[in-house]
Design a protein around this motif. Structure first.
Motif, PDB file in Angstrom:
ATOM      1  N   VAL A 210     -29.616 -29.614-111.201  1.00  0.00           N
ATOM      2  CA  VAL A 210     -30.840 -30.309-110.767  1.00  0.00           C
ATOM      3  C   VAL A 210     -31.681 -30.609-111.995  1.00  0.00           C
ATOM      4  O   VAL A 210     -31.924 -29.730-112.829  1.00  0.00           O
ATOM      5  CB  VAL A 210     -31.676 -29.438-109.794  1.00  0.00           C
ATOM      6  CG1 VAL A 210     -32.997 -30.139-109.469  1.00  0.00           C
ATOM      7  CG2 VAL A 210     -30.894 -29.136-108.526  1.00  0.00           C
ATOM      8  N   GLU A 211     -32.107 -31.855-112.121  1.00  0.00           N
ATOM      9  CA  GLU A 211     -33.013 -32.215-113.225  1.00  0.00           C
ATOM     10  C   GLU A 211     -34.229 -32.937-112.646  1.00  0.00           C
ATOM     11  O   GLU A 211     -34.079 -33.840-111.813  1.00  0.00           O
ATOM     12  CB  GLU A 211     -32.282 -33.122-114.218  1.00  0.00           C
ATOM     13  CG  GLU A 211     -32.997 -33.190-115.539  1.00  0.00           C
ATOM     14  CD  GLU A 211     -32.247 -34.074-116.542  1.00  0.00           C
ATOM     15  OE1 GLU A 211     -32.927 -34.727-117.330  1.00  0.00           O
ATOM     16  OE2 GLU A 211     -31.001 -34.102-116.488  1.00  0.00           O
ATOM     17  N   ILE A 212     -35.420 -32.506-113.078  1.00  0.00           N
ATOM     18  CA  ILE A 212     -36.655 -33.080-112.528  1.00  0.00           C
ATOM     19  C   ILE A 212     -37.467 -33.684-113.672  1.00  0.00           C
ATOM     20  O   ILE A 212     -37.779 -32.992-114.641  1.00  0.00           O
ATOM     21  CB  ILE A 212     -37.487 -31.990-111.814  1.00  0.00           C
ATOM     22  CG1 ILE A 212     -36.647 -31.336-110.713  1.00  0.00           C
ATOM     23  CG2 ILE A 212     -38.781 -32.576-111.239  1.00  0.00           C
ATOM     24  CD1 ILE A 212     -37.312 -30.163-110.020  1.00  0.00           C
ATOM     25  N   ARG A 213     -37.766 -34.974-113.541  1.00  0.00           N
ATOM     26  CA  ARG A 213     -38.580 -35.651-114.574  1.00  0.00           C
ATOM     27  C   ARG A 213     -39.856 -36.183-113.929  1.00  0.00           C
ATOM     28  O   ARG A 213     -39.796 -36.961-112.971  1.00  0.00           O
ATOM     29  CB  ARG A 213     -37.804 -36.814-115.182  1.00  0.00           C
ATOM     30  CG  ARG A 213     -36.791 -36.375-116.232  1.00  0.00           C
ATOM     31  CD  ARG A 213     -36.117 -37.571-116.889  1.00  0.00           C
ATOM     32  NE  ARG A 213     -35.313 -38.316-115.908  1.00  0.00           N
ATOM     33  CZ  ARG A 213     -34.058 -38.029-115.601  1.00  0.00           C
ATOM     34  NH1 ARG A 213     -33.435 -37.028-116.189  1.00  0.00           N
ATOM     35  NH2 ARG A 213     -33.414 -38.734-114.708  1.00  0.00           N
ATOM     36  N   SER A 214     -41.001 -35.753-114.465  1.00  0.00           N
ATOM     37  CA  SER A 214     -42.288 -36.204-113.916  1.00  0.00           C
ATOM     38  C   SER A 214     -42.490 -37.692-114.175  1.00  0.00           C
ATOM     39  O   SER A 214     -42.012 -38.224-115.162  1.00  0.00           O
ATOM     40  CB  SER A 214     -43.433 -35.474-114.597  1.00  0.00           C
ATOM     41  OG  SER A 214     -43.320 -34.116-114.362  1.00  0.00           O
ATOM     42  N   ILE A 215     -43.250 -38.311-113.296  1.00  0.00           N
ATOM     43  CA  ILE A 215     -43.623 -39.719-113.465  1.00  0.00           C
ATOM     44  C   ILE A 215     -45.140 -39.766-113.658  1.00  0.00           C
ATOM     45  O   ILE A 215     -45.896 -39.301-112.788  1.00  0.00           O
ATOM     46  CB  ILE A 215     -43.229 -40.549-112.226  1.00  0.00           C
ATOM     47  CG1 ILE A 215     -41.716 -40.464-111.970  1.00  0.00           C
ATOM     48  CG2 ILE A 215     -43.687 -42.003-112.383  1.00  0.00           C
ATOM     49  CD1 ILE A 215     -41.261 -41.107-110.659  1.00  0.00           C
ATOM     50  N   ALA A 216     -45.564 -40.292-114.801  1.00  0.00           N
ATOM     51  CA  ALA A 216     -47.009 -40.389-115.062  1.00  0.00           C
ATOM     52  C   ALA A 216     -47.609 -41.482-114.185  1.00  0.00           C
ATOM     53  O   ALA A 216     -47.039 -42.569-114.062  1.00  0.00           O
ATOM     54  CB  ALA A 216     -47.250 -40.716-116.532  1.00  0.00           C
ATOM     55  N   GLN A 217     -48.743 -41.181-113.561  1.00  0.00           N
ATOM     56  CA  GLN A 217     -49.385 -42.147-112.665  1.00  0.00           C
ATOM     57  C   GLN A 217     -50.619 -42.762-113.333  1.00  0.00           C
ATOM     58  O   GLN A 217     -51.209 -42.166-114.233  1.00  0.00           O
ATOM     59  CB  GLN A 217     -49.809 -41.434-111.367  1.00  0.00           C
ATOM     60  CG  GLN A 217     -48.643 -40.881-110.583  1.00  0.00           C
ATOM     61  CD  GLN A 217     -49.024 -39.721-109.696  1.00  0.00           C
ATOM     62  OE1 GLN A 217     -48.269 -38.777-109.559  1.00  0.00           O
ATOM     63  NE2 GLN A 217     -50.199 -39.764-109.085  1.00  0.00           N
ATOM     64  N   ALA A 218     -51.023 -43.915-112.825  1.00  0.00           N
ATOM     65  CA  ALA A 218     -52.175 -44.624-113.387  1.00  0.00           C
ATOM     66  C   ALA A 218     -53.449 -43.796-113.261  1.00  0.00           C
ATOM     67  O   ALA A 218     -54.378 -43.961-114.046  1.00  0.00           O
ATOM     68  CB  ALA A 218     -52.347 -45.964-112.673  1.00  0.00           C
TER      69      ALA A 218
END
Ligand SMILES: Cc1cc2nc3c(=O)[nH]c(=O)nc-3n(C[C@H](O)[C@H](O)[C@H](O)COP(=O)(O)OP(=O)(O)OC[C@H]3O[C@@H](n4cnc5c(N)ncnc54)[C@H](O)[C@@H]3O)c2cc1C
Length: 389
Positions: A210-218
């Motif tokens: 399992v790999e989790i990559r955050s997504i930066a939000q506006a």
């Protein structure tokens, strides 16, 4: 965690609180004592991680005191009662300054379905950890090429002896970075089988692969994530619902996500409204009136939704209408705020609006989560109004 480690009963465990009026009065008295966990969760936090930590502490306190166990069955770490207990608890927390639910929104989005359709033994073991804030959950539905057309999903689960092996990619998974468990919709039949060949699994996000990559939000936060699964092993009994029965699980969840969840969200929107009233201008009163009416509509619709769920039923397509009204209310509220005093919302050095700015930006995308606005309109047109295609 084991239920035997819960210790002596807390005052909130008084059986009289099965009565919702008794529960509401006792909880309000507790809130008025300014408990540390509530105060801690009332300040805007600089990062998503810090926000999550204050919420974990709050949930831990609510669990230890017993409040957070009301509204959930005893077999899963609760004290009994119904969704109305949870509705009262979050309404009180919002009124006393708590700014949102963070990952614990999934208690309301996923929790009811997990307990209704999940493997009872596993849920009895795992669910108390969700209630006390130690082990949260995520919802793995959407994929890069399967959002509105969810039945096109390609994440695949293959039976290998007594385990499944899952490979694929999910996106926009809220709070995955903080979660221990995820409900994952995966294909267990051919791609052509569409929604009939999908199964809901419980996946341990700490598993190898399992790999989790955050997504930066506006809006400066990063609770969304992309989650990839590379040959992740899942025990064969970690299914929610039946094999190839994942679509029914998804529909059950959407009744909460589009229906009852509106109650919990409007509790926090009402607090934003109260706070922003001081900056209102007469020129923007028309927008304010619209927002207040829409919020009142959300309140009425979502109380109806709570009553339906209280009796173990789900809303079906009606939930889409509730979500549409919630979106109109949330966007209308912040449209009014922007028209009243734009500095509060958009000026990065205006100290008044640190958290409001993030909430304003988030309000721009509420028409997407839980299914896009166009898809809700489609559901209302076809399944409620029975309009011709
Ligand atoms: C804040 C947030 C949190 C989220 N959290 C989660 C989560 O925890 N777990 C999860 O699985 N997903 C989550 N999502 C993803 C969300 O469910 C999807 O973004 C949504 O279903 C839309 O899918 P999409 O992004 O692939 O857009 P698309 O499906 O590509 O749609 C793009 C646009 O085309 C329109 N469109 C598509 N098909 C049609 C059609 N047939 N008719 C008319 N218009 C159409 C849509 O309305 C939309 O405007 C989240 C999204 C957001 C914004």
């Amino acid at each position: 965690m084991s239920m035997s480690s819960l210790g002596p009963p807390a005052p909130a465990e008084d059986a009289a609180h099965a009565d919702i009026t008794s529960f509401a009065a006792a909880f309000e008295a507790w809130l008025l004592s300014r408990p540390a966990g509530v105060v801690g969760a009332s300040f805007p936090q600089p990062t998503t991680g810090a926000r999550m930590e204050t919420m974990r502490r709050l949930m831990s306190d609510l669990f230890a005191e017993g409040w957070g166990r009301w509204g959930w069955p005893e077999a899963f770490g609760g004290l009994g009662g119904t969704i109305l207990h949870r509705a009262v608890m979050w309404e009180g927390l919002a009124r006393h300054g708590v700014g949102g639910m963070a990952a614990f929104e999934h208690l309301e989005v996923l929790g009811p379905t997990l307990l209704a359709m999940g493997p009872p033994e596993f849920c009895a073991q795992a669910f108390p950890g969700f209630l006390d804030g130690t082990e949260t959950w995520a919802q793995g539905f959407s994929e890069p090429d399967a959002g509105s057309d969810l039945a096109a999903l390609r994440t695949r689960a293959t039976l290998d002896g007594d385990v499944y092996r899952i490979s694929g990619r999910k996106i926009w998974t809220s709070w995955a970075r903080f979660a221990r468990w995820s409900l994952v919709l995966a294909r267990t039949d051919t791609v052509e089988s569409r929604h009939r060949g999908v199964t809901a699994f419980i996946v341990d996000l700490r598993s190898p692969g399992v790999e989790i990559r955050s997504i930066a939000q506006a809006n400066g936060h990063d609770e969304l994530a992309e989650v990839t699964f590379d040959d992740v092993v899942v025990p064969g009994d970690r299914l929610i619902g039946s094999l190839n029965g994942g679509w029914a699980v998804a529909m059950h969840i959407l009744s909460s996500e589009r229906g009852t969840f509106a109650w919990f969200r409007q509790c926090f929107l009402l607090q934003h409204l109260q706070r922003m009233l001081q900056w209102g201008t007469p020129e923007a009163d028309g927008l304010l009136g619209d927002a207040v009416l829409d919020l009142a509509s959300v309140g009425a619709l979502s109380i109806d939704a709570l009553r339906v769920h209280e009796h173990g039923a789900t809303l079906g397509p009606r939930a889409a209408f509730t979500k549409l009204v919630l979106c109109a209310a949330e966007q209308g509220l912040f449209n009014w705020a922007l028209a009243s005093d734009a500095d509060v919302i958009i000026d990065p050095v205006d100290e008044r609006g640190l958290d409001l700015r993030a909430a304003y930006l988030f309000s721009r995308i509420v028409t997407v989560y839980g299914g896009s606005q166009q898809m809700q309109l489609d559901t209302v047109a076809k399944q409620i109004l029975q309009l011709p295609a």
